[in-house]
Design a protein around this motif. Structure first.
Motif, PDB file in Angstrom:
ATOM      1  N   MET A  24      25.901  42.465  11.064  1.00  0.00           N
ATOM      2  CA  MET A  24      25.875  42.347  12.526  1.00  0.00           C
ATOM      3  C   MET A  24      24.636  41.595  12.997  1.00  0.00           C
ATOM      4  O   MET A  24      24.717  40.748  13.888  1.00  0.00           O
ATOM      5  CB  MET A  24      25.961  43.732  13.172  1.00  0.00           C
ATOM      6  N   GLU A  25      23.491  41.869  12.379  1.00  0.00           N
ATOM      7  CA  GLU A  25      22.255  41.167  12.729  1.00  0.00           C
ATOM      8  C   GLU A  25      22.391  39.669  12.467  1.00  0.00           C
ATOM      9  O   GLU A  25      21.937  38.844  13.255  1.00  0.00           O
ATOM     10  CB  GLU A  25      21.080  41.725  11.925  1.00  0.00           C
ATOM     11  N   ASN A  26      23.044  39.314  11.370  1.00  0.00           N
ATOM     12  CA  ASN A  26      23.174  37.908  10.987  1.00  0.00           C
ATOM     13  C   ASN A  26      24.209  37.139  11.806  1.00  0.00           C
ATOM     14  O   ASN A  26      24.219  35.904  11.774  1.00  0.00           O
ATOM     15  CB  ASN A  26      23.529  37.787   9.508  1.00  0.00           C
ATOM     16  N   ASN A  27      25.082  37.842  12.540  1.00  0.00           N
ATOM     17  CA  ASN A  27      26.207  37.157  13.178  1.00  0.00           C
ATOM     18  C   ASN A  27      26.322  37.300  14.689  1.00  0.00           C
ATOM     19  O   ASN A  27      27.109  36.582  15.305  1.00  0.00           O
ATOM     20  CB  ASN A  27      27.515  37.589  12.508  1.00  0.00           C
ATOM     21  N   TRP A  28      25.558  38.170  15.313  1.00  0.00           N
ATOM     22  CA  TRP A  28      25.734  38.363  16.754  1.00  0.00           C
ATOM     23  C   TRP A  28      25.388  37.118  17.553  1.00  0.00           C
ATOM     24  O   TRP A  28      26.048  36.816  18.543  1.00  0.00           O
ATOM     25  CB  TRP A  28      24.972  39.594  17.255  1.00  0.00           C
ATOM     26  N   ILE A  29      24.403  36.359  17.123  1.00  0.00           N
ATOM     27  CA  ILE A  29      24.033  35.146  17.867  1.00  0.00           C
ATOM     28  C   ILE A  29      25.160  34.115  17.790  1.00  0.00           C
ATOM     29  O   ILE A  29      25.464  33.440  18.773  1.00  0.00           O
ATOM     30  CB  ILE A  29      22.694  34.574  17.359  1.00  0.00           C
ATOM     31  N   THR A  30      25.796  34.015  16.637  1.00  0.00           N
ATOM     32  CA  THR A  30      26.931  33.099  16.505  1.00  0.00           C
ATOM     33  C   THR A  30      28.036  33.488  17.484  1.00  0.00           C
ATOM     34  O   THR A  30      28.649  32.619  18.111  1.00  0.00           O
ATOM     35  CB  THR A  30      27.466  33.102  15.058  1.00  0.00           C
ATOM     36  N   LEU A  31      28.276  34.794  17.641  1.00  0.00           N
ATOM     37  CA  LEU A  31      29.307  35.238  18.575  1.00  0.00           C
ATOM     38  C   LEU A  31      28.916  34.904  20.019  1.00  0.00           C
ATOM     39  O   LEU A  31      29.791  34.590  20.830  1.00  0.00           O
ATOM     40  CB  LEU A  31      29.580  36.733  18.407  1.00  0.00           C
ATOM     41  N   MET A  32      27.643  34.943  20.343  1.00  0.00           N
ATOM     42  CA  MET A  32      27.202  34.552  21.689  1.00  0.00           C
ATOM     43  C   MET A  32      27.523  33.078  21.956  1.00  0.00           C
ATOM     44  O   MET A  32      27.820  32.704  23.085  1.00  0.00           O
ATOM     45  CB  MET A  32      25.695  34.772  21.857  1.00  0.00           C
ATOM     46  N   ARG A  33      27.482  32.259  20.921  1.00  0.00           N
ATOM     47  CA  ARG A  33      27.720  30.815  21.052  1.00  0.00           C
ATOM     48  C   ARG A  33      29.159  30.437  20.730  1.00  0.00           C
ATOM     49  O   ARG A  33      29.505  29.249  20.672  1.00  0.00           O
ATOM     50  CB  ARG A  33      26.780  30.071  20.102  1.00  0.00           C
ATOM     51  N   ALA A  34      30.015  31.397  20.477  1.00  0.00           N
ATOM     52  CA  ALA A  34      31.355  31.166  19.931  1.00  0.00           C
ATOM     53  C   ALA A  34      32.187  30.159  20.709  1.00  0.00           C
ATOM     54  O   ALA A  34      32.925  29.380  20.115  1.00  0.00           O
ATOM     55  CB  ALA A  34      32.115  32.485  19.815  1.00  0.00           C
ATOM     56  N   ALA A  35      32.084  30.164  22.014  1.00  0.00           N
ATOM     57  CA  ALA A  35      32.924  29.265  22.820  1.00  0.00           C
ATOM     58  C   ALA A  35      32.613  27.794  22.558  1.00  0.00           C
ATOM     59  O   ALA A  35      33.456  26.933  22.794  1.00  0.00           O
ATOM     60  CB  ALA A  35      32.751  29.582  24.303  1.00  0.00           C
ATOM     61  N   ALA A  36      31.428  27.502  22.037  1.00  0.00           N
ATOM     62  CA  ALA A  36      31.027  26.111  21.786  1.00  0.00           C
ATOM     63  C   ALA A  36      31.191  25.715  20.322  1.00  0.00           C
ATOM     64  O   ALA A  36      30.867  24.591  19.958  1.00  0.00           O
ATOM     65  CB  ALA A  36      29.569  25.921  22.206  1.00  0.00           C
ATOM     66  N   LEU A  37      31.704  26.605  19.486  1.00  0.00           N
ATOM     67  CA  LEU A  37      31.818  26.352  18.045  1.00  0.00           C
ATOM     68  C   LEU A  37      33.259  26.080  17.653  1.00  0.00           C
ATOM     69  O   LEU A  37      34.191  26.501  18.349  1.00  0.00           O
ATOM     70  CB  LEU A  37      31.302  27.566  17.269  1.00  0.00           C
ATOM     71  N   PRO A  38      33.474  25.416  16.514  1.00  0.00           N
ATOM     72  CA  PRO A  38      34.853  25.250  16.021  1.00  0.00           C
ATOM     73  C   PRO A  38      35.465  26.623  15.737  1.00  0.00           C
ATOM     74  O   PRO A  38      34.788  27.531  15.248  1.00  0.00           O
ATOM     75  CB  PRO A  38      34.697  24.459  14.719  1.00  0.00           C
ATOM     76  N   TRP A  39      36.735  26.761  16.043  1.00  0.00           N
ATOM     77  CA  TRP A  39      37.429  28.033  15.827  1.00  0.00           C
ATOM     78  C   TRP A  39      37.339  28.475  14.365  1.00  0.00           C
ATOM     79  O   TRP A  39      37.203  29.653  14.069  1.00  0.00           O
ATOM     80  CB  TRP A  39      38.878  27.909  16.288  1.00  0.00           C
ATOM     81  N   SER A  40      37.364  27.521  13.442  1.00  0.00           N
ATOM     82  CA  SER A  40      37.302  27.876  12.020  1.00  0.00           C
ATOM     83  C   SER A  40      35.973  28.515  11.648  1.00  0.00           C
ATOM     84  O   SER A  40      35.882  29.197  10.628  1.00  0.00           O
ATOM     85  CB  SER A  40      37.541  26.643  11.153  1.00  0.00           C
ATOM     86  N   GLY A  41      34.949  28.344  12.450  1.00  0.00           N
ATOM     87  CA  GLY A  41      33.669  28.995  12.199  1.00  0.00           C
ATOM     88  C   GLY A  41      33.560  30.355  12.853  1.00  0.00           C
ATOM     89  O   GLY A  41      32.783  31.200  12.414  1.00  0.00           O
ATOM     90  N   VAL A  42      34.352  30.586  13.879  1.00  0.00           N
ATOM     91  CA  VAL A  42      34.301  31.847  14.629  1.00  0.00           C
ATOM     92  C   VAL A  42      35.345  32.839  14.118  1.00  0.00           C
ATOM     93  O   VAL A  42      35.068  34.034  13.980  1.00  0.00           O
ATOM     94  CB  VAL A  42      34.521  31.586  16.139  1.00  0.00           C
TER      95      VAL A  42
END
Length: 134
Positions: free
Chosen positions: A22-40
């Motif tokens: 969770m620590e390693n991934n929460w920031i990615t989830l905050m940015r999820a709308a701007a990332l490729p779906w395959s990364g989210v």
């Protein structure tokens, strides 16, 4: 990071791994709308996605774009959120490829293209294999 604290708390290995994930991934989830779906998408189907999303909501607010994006996607039916892969290793063998480390790379590229809406059928996936291997 949180890993040393989790270890001091005498948490189980599973609990520690969950906290670190969770620590390693929460920031990615905050940015999820701007990332490729395959990364989210792989993050949203993970067993700790809800916890990481809660951290993101706490840090950035529930109305944060990435948090809203993730909540909407996590409400999708399972077959939409995590569709069956178009290919697997057995198909690569049928195509004459030898099992090995390259299988994961090929299947990963096919899966990313599928999730990102670049390919939609098994035939398109097989054609993509040909492009990757050449």
């Amino acid at each position: 990071g949180i890993a040393p604290i989790a270890a001091r708390w005498k948490l189980s290995n599973e609990e520690q791994e969950s906290i670190v994930w969770m620590e390693n991934n929460w920031i990615t989830l905050m940015r999820a709308a701007a990332l490729p779906w395959s990364g989210v998408q792989p993050l949203l189907i993970h067993g700790n996605a809800a916890g990481a999303l809660q951290i993101a909501a706490t840090a950035g607010g529930d109305d944060q774009v990435g948090v809203r994006f993730c909540r909407k996607r996590m409400a999708w039916p399972p077959e939409q959120l995590n569709p069956a892969p178009l290919l697997d290793g057995s198909v690569l063998k049928q195509l004459g490829l030898q099992p090995g480390p390259g299988f994961g790379r090929i299947l990963g590229a096919i899966r990313a293209a599928q999730l990102d809406g670049k390919i939609f059928s098994r035939q398109q996936a097989i054609e993509m294999v040909g492009q990757i291997v050449d």
